[in-house]
Design an enzyme around this catalytic site. Structure first.
Site, PDB file in Angstrom:
ATOM      1  N   LEU A 132      36.660  26.483  45.620  1.00  0.00           N
ATOM      2  CA  LEU A 132      38.113  26.488  45.399  1.00  0.00           C
ATOM      3  C   LEU A 132      38.909  26.702  46.678  1.00  0.00           C
ATOM      4  CD1 LEU A 132      38.412  28.455  42.032  1.00  0.00           C
ATOM      5  CD2 LEU A 132      38.672  26.003  42.407  1.00  0.00           C
ATOM      6  N   PRO A 149      33.375  35.939  48.418  1.00  0.00           N
ATOM      7  CA  PRO A 149      33.426  36.981  47.393  1.00  0.00           C
ATOM      8  C   PRO A 149      34.301  36.607  46.192  1.00  0.00           C
ATOM      9  CG  PRO A 149      34.809  37.593  49.250  1.00  0.00           C
ATOM     10  CD  PRO A 149      34.093  36.327  49.632  1.00  0.00           C
ATOM     11  N   CYS A 150      35.118  35.594  46.320  1.00  0.00           N
ATOM     12  CA  CYS A 150      36.009  35.217  45.219  1.00  0.00           C
ATOM     13  C   CYS A 150      35.230  34.774  43.979  1.00  0.00           C
ATOM     14  CB  CYS A 150      36.957  34.104  45.648  1.00  0.00           C
ATOM     15  SG  CYS A 150      37.977  34.551  47.064  1.00  0.00           S
ATOM     16  N   HIS A 151      34.199  33.945  44.182  1.00  0.00           N
ATOM     17  CA  HIS A 151      33.452  33.421  43.039  1.00  0.00           C
ATOM     18  C   HIS A 151      31.947  33.493  43.228  1.00  0.00           C
ATOM     19  CE1 HIS A 151      37.475  31.530  42.862  1.00  0.00           C
ATOM     20  NE2 HIS A 151      37.378  31.948  41.632  1.00  0.00           N
ATOM     21  N   GLY A 152      31.495  34.075  44.354  1.00  0.00           N
ATOM     22  CA  GLY A 152      30.077  34.335  44.530  1.00  0.00           C
ATOM     23  C   GLY A 152      29.246  33.226  45.140  1.00  0.00           C
TER      24      GLY A 152
END
Length: 186
Positions: A132, A149-152
């Site tokens: 993203l 870290p937002c979605h791994g």
């Protein structure tokens, strides 16, 4: 044949043509600002190519430069990081394509196809997560590469996606080393 049939254009014909031409010029003048606003701004054009001095980057360190409004990670990898990236079988990669603008579009995502030619310790990539558009953190995650870290999403030491929702490897922009200490991106 009558007296009024002539091959000469009449004044009325001239007025029709002149009015049509003036209307076309006026329409073009009115539409031009809308077309012109689609061109890139001067700031973007100025950053079409950047030169980055990497002489102060030690093995294991990276710097971030800005190119076309995006971060570009420039990392001098350690011998251990290079060996770690080389040891990954292509079958283990989520995205087998190099995503390197310096190579053909179907080039495989080997470590050599992701690093600088002749300078395999250097990795230059657009630092944007392909999920993203977040900015991954360096030297993080289970593969000691980059971690978003937002979605791994986790990337390895060659910037290849290994786990998480990101569908592609981080992109390698067009670049070249113009000297031993200067890389031109763009």
């Amino acid at each position: 044949m009558s007296v009024h049939d002539t091959a000469e254009p009449s004044r009325r014909d001239f007025l029709y043509i002149a009015t049509g031409a003036a209307g076309a010029v006026g329409a073009a003048a009115a539409v031009w600002p809308f077309i012109d606003q689609m061109n890139p701004d001067a700031g973007t054009l100025a950053l079409a190519a950047i030169e980055v001095n990497v002489s102060s980057v030690a093995p294991g360190q990276s710097i971030t430069a800005k190119w076309r409004g995006k971060p570009v990670f420039i990392r001098q990898r350690t011998p251990e990081e290079i060996e770690q990236a080389k040891s990954v079988p292509l079958a283990d990669l989520k995205d087998p394509v190099a995503r390197n603008q310096n190579l053909p579009a179907d080039a495989q995502a080997t470590d050599a196809n992701r690093s600088a030619p002749g300078k395999e310790q250097w990795l230059v990539m657009v630092g944007v997560c392909t999920h993203l558009g977040c900015i991954p953190l360096g030297q993080q995650g289970p593969y000691n590469g980059w971690f978003c870290p937002c979605h791994g999403s986790s990337y390895d030491t060659a910037g290849r996606i290994r786990q998480g929702p990101a569908p592609e490897n981080m992109a390698v922009p067009p670049f070249e080393f113009i000297s031993d200490t200067t890389v031109r991106v763009g």
